[in-house]
Design an enzyme around this catalytic site. Structure first.
Site, PDB file in Angstrom:
ATOM      1  N   GLU A 167      21.640 -27.039   0.541  1.00  0.00           N
ATOM      2  CA  GLU A 167      20.777 -28.253   1.058  1.00  0.00           C
ATOM      3  C   GLU A 167      19.418 -27.842   1.698  1.00  0.00           C
ATOM      4  OE1 GLU A 167      19.642 -30.986   0.365  1.00  0.00           O
ATOM      5  OE2 GLU A 167      20.737 -32.653   1.437  1.00  0.00           O
ATOM      6  N   ASP A 168      18.424 -28.618   1.484  1.00  0.00           N
ATOM      7  CA  ASP A 168      17.295 -28.396   2.299  1.00  0.00           C
ATOM      8  C   ASP A 168      17.099 -28.653   3.795  1.00  0.00           C
ATOM      9  OD1 ASP A 168      17.238 -30.959   1.596  1.00  0.00           O
ATOM     10  OD2 ASP A 168      15.117 -30.985   0.722  1.00  0.00           O
ATOM     11  N   ASP A 180      19.767 -34.371   7.703  1.00  0.00           N
ATOM     12  CA  ASP A 180      18.999 -35.463   8.688  1.00  0.00           C
ATOM     13  C   ASP A 180      19.923 -36.536   9.165  1.00  0.00           C
ATOM     14  OD1 ASP A 180      16.821 -36.950   9.732  1.00  0.00           O
ATOM     15  OD2 ASP A 180      16.422 -38.128   7.995  1.00  0.00           O
ATOM     16  N   PHE A 221       9.101 -35.098  10.824  1.00  0.00           N
ATOM     17  CA  PHE A 221       9.118 -35.210   9.387  1.00  0.00           C
ATOM     18  C   PHE A 221       8.626 -34.004   9.017  1.00  0.00           C
ATOM     19  CE2 PHE A 221       8.225 -36.031   4.974  1.00  0.00           C
ATOM     20  CZ  PHE A 221       9.435 -36.797   4.580  1.00  0.00           C
ATOM     21  N   ARG A 223       5.663 -29.636  -2.032  1.00  0.00           N
ATOM     22  CA  ARG A 223       7.032 -28.626  -1.893  1.00  0.00           C
ATOM     23  C   ARG A 223       6.485 -27.220  -2.137  1.00  0.00           C
ATOM     24  NH1 ARG A 223      11.445 -32.127  -3.154  1.00  0.00           N
ATOM     25  NH2 ARG A 223      10.917 -33.912  -4.197  1.00  0.00           N
TER      26      ARG A 223
HETATM   27  P1  IMP Z   1      20.303 -37.549   4.793  1.00  0.00           P
HETATM   28  O1  IMP Z   1      21.237 -38.063   3.951  1.00  0.00           O
HETATM   29  O2  IMP Z   1      19.786 -38.434   5.999  1.00  0.00           O
HETATM   30  O3  IMP Z   1      21.200 -36.273   5.811  1.00  0.00           O
HETATM   31  O4  IMP Z   1      18.977 -36.894   4.359  1.00  0.00           O
HETATM   32  C1  IMP Z   1      18.919 -35.902   3.640  1.00  0.00           C
HETATM   33  C2  IMP Z   1      17.774 -35.853   2.553  1.00  0.00           C
HETATM   34  O5  IMP Z   1      16.687 -36.584   3.210  1.00  0.00           O
HETATM   35  C3  IMP Z   1      17.351 -34.180   2.530  1.00  0.00           C
HETATM   36  O6  IMP Z   1      17.875 -33.762   1.503  1.00  0.00           O
HETATM   37  C4  IMP Z   1      15.983 -34.413   2.256  1.00  0.00           C
HETATM   38  O7  IMP Z   1      15.803 -34.586   0.926  1.00  0.00           O
HETATM   39  C5  IMP Z   1      15.409 -35.626   2.943  1.00  0.00           C
HETATM   40  N1  IMP Z   1      14.637 -35.270   4.355  1.00  0.00           N
HETATM   41  C6  IMP Z   1      15.424 -35.622   5.638  1.00  0.00           C
HETATM   42  N2  IMP Z   1      14.475 -35.332   6.380  1.00  0.00           N
HETATM   43  C7  IMP Z   1      13.389 -34.836   5.579  1.00  0.00           C
HETATM   44  C8  IMP Z   1      12.149 -34.180   6.330  1.00  0.00           C
HETATM   45  O8  IMP Z   1      11.837 -34.190   7.462  1.00  0.00           O
HETATM   46  N3  IMP Z   1      11.242 -33.996   5.141  1.00  0.00           N
HETATM   47  C9  IMP Z   1      11.485 -34.075   3.821  1.00  0.00           C
HETATM   48  N4  IMP Z   1      12.598 -34.607   3.582  1.00  0.00           N
HETATM   49  C10 IMP Z   1      13.476 -34.997   4.206  1.00  0.00           C
HETATM   50 MG    MG Z   2      17.207 -33.060  -0.465  1.00  0.00          MG
END
Ligand code: IMP
Ligand code: MG
Length: 171
Positions: free
Chosen positions: A95-96, A99, A148, A161
């Site tokens: 995963e990148d 959050d 962000f 990206r």
């Molecule tokens: P989560 O489900 O809230 O944990 O969100 C995870 C996904 O939200 C990641 O895989 C990203 O694609 C996107 N995301 C969360 N924070 C960021 C950020 O700071 N920049 C870009 N994408 C983000």
């Molecule tokens: Mg993602």
């Protein structure tokens, strides 16, 4: 033109990837691994990490969406599913960024139903301050503050990206 600041440089990322690859090779000695890449943000991380690993690595790709703009909508859709069976395989979700944890909490449950032998999580970035679900990575690149970020796969409305570093936009 927006002013993009560097949060984590390419050199810092490369050094950390070497370390994570080392840990994975220690943990998976003699085993094949499946890298389960979450599209699209984790593509760069997946490829660069895999290039550093001597084990045989297979790849699967899944695409989910939950985001509209900068805010998570909370609902997760599978846009593209994996194509091969992962029954009995050693799977690492790549995963990148974690959050709120909603994406991985959903995916972990979804993938465990497909009966892999093991299922671990490897994330490049972690924003623990925003966590809503109790998700923790087994392998982690960097913990960051509540900003962000863009680049190295991460986007802002599909842009930025291909930056070779992790940055943020100074408004
Ligand atoms: P989560 O489900 O809230 O944990 O969100 C995870 C996904 O939200 C990641 O895989 C990203 O694609 C996107 N995301 C969360 N924070 C960021 C950020 O700071 N920049 C870009 N994408 C983000
Ligand atoms: Mg993602």
């Amino acid at each position: 033109m927006k002013d993009i600041k560097i949060l984590i440089s390419e050199e810092q990322i490369n050094r950390r990837l070497d370390e994570i690859a080392g840990k994975i090779m220690e943990d998976y000695k003699g085993k094949d691994i499946v890298f389960l890449c979450i599209l699209k943000g984790s593509v760069f991380f997946t490829v660069e990490l895999a290039k550093r690993i001597k084990n045989n690595v297979q790849f699967e790709f899944i695409e989910v969406s939950s985001y509209k703009g900068h805010e998570s909508t909370g609902k997760i859709n599978i846009n593209k599913d994996i194509t091969e069976t992962i029954i009995g395989k050693e799977v690492i979700i790549i995963e990148d960024i974690i959050d709120t944890g909603r994406t991985l909490s959903f995916l972990k449950e979804y993938l465990l139903e497909k009966m892999p032998s093991t299922l671990k999580i490897c994330t490049l970035l972690d924003k623990p301050s925003r966590r809503e679900k109790p998700i923790e990575a087994d392998y982690l690149g960097f913990t960051i503050e509540n900003k962000f970020v863009i680049g190295y796969g991460l986007d802002d409305e599909q842009n930025y990206r291909n930056l070779n570093y992790i940055g943020y936009i100074e408004e």
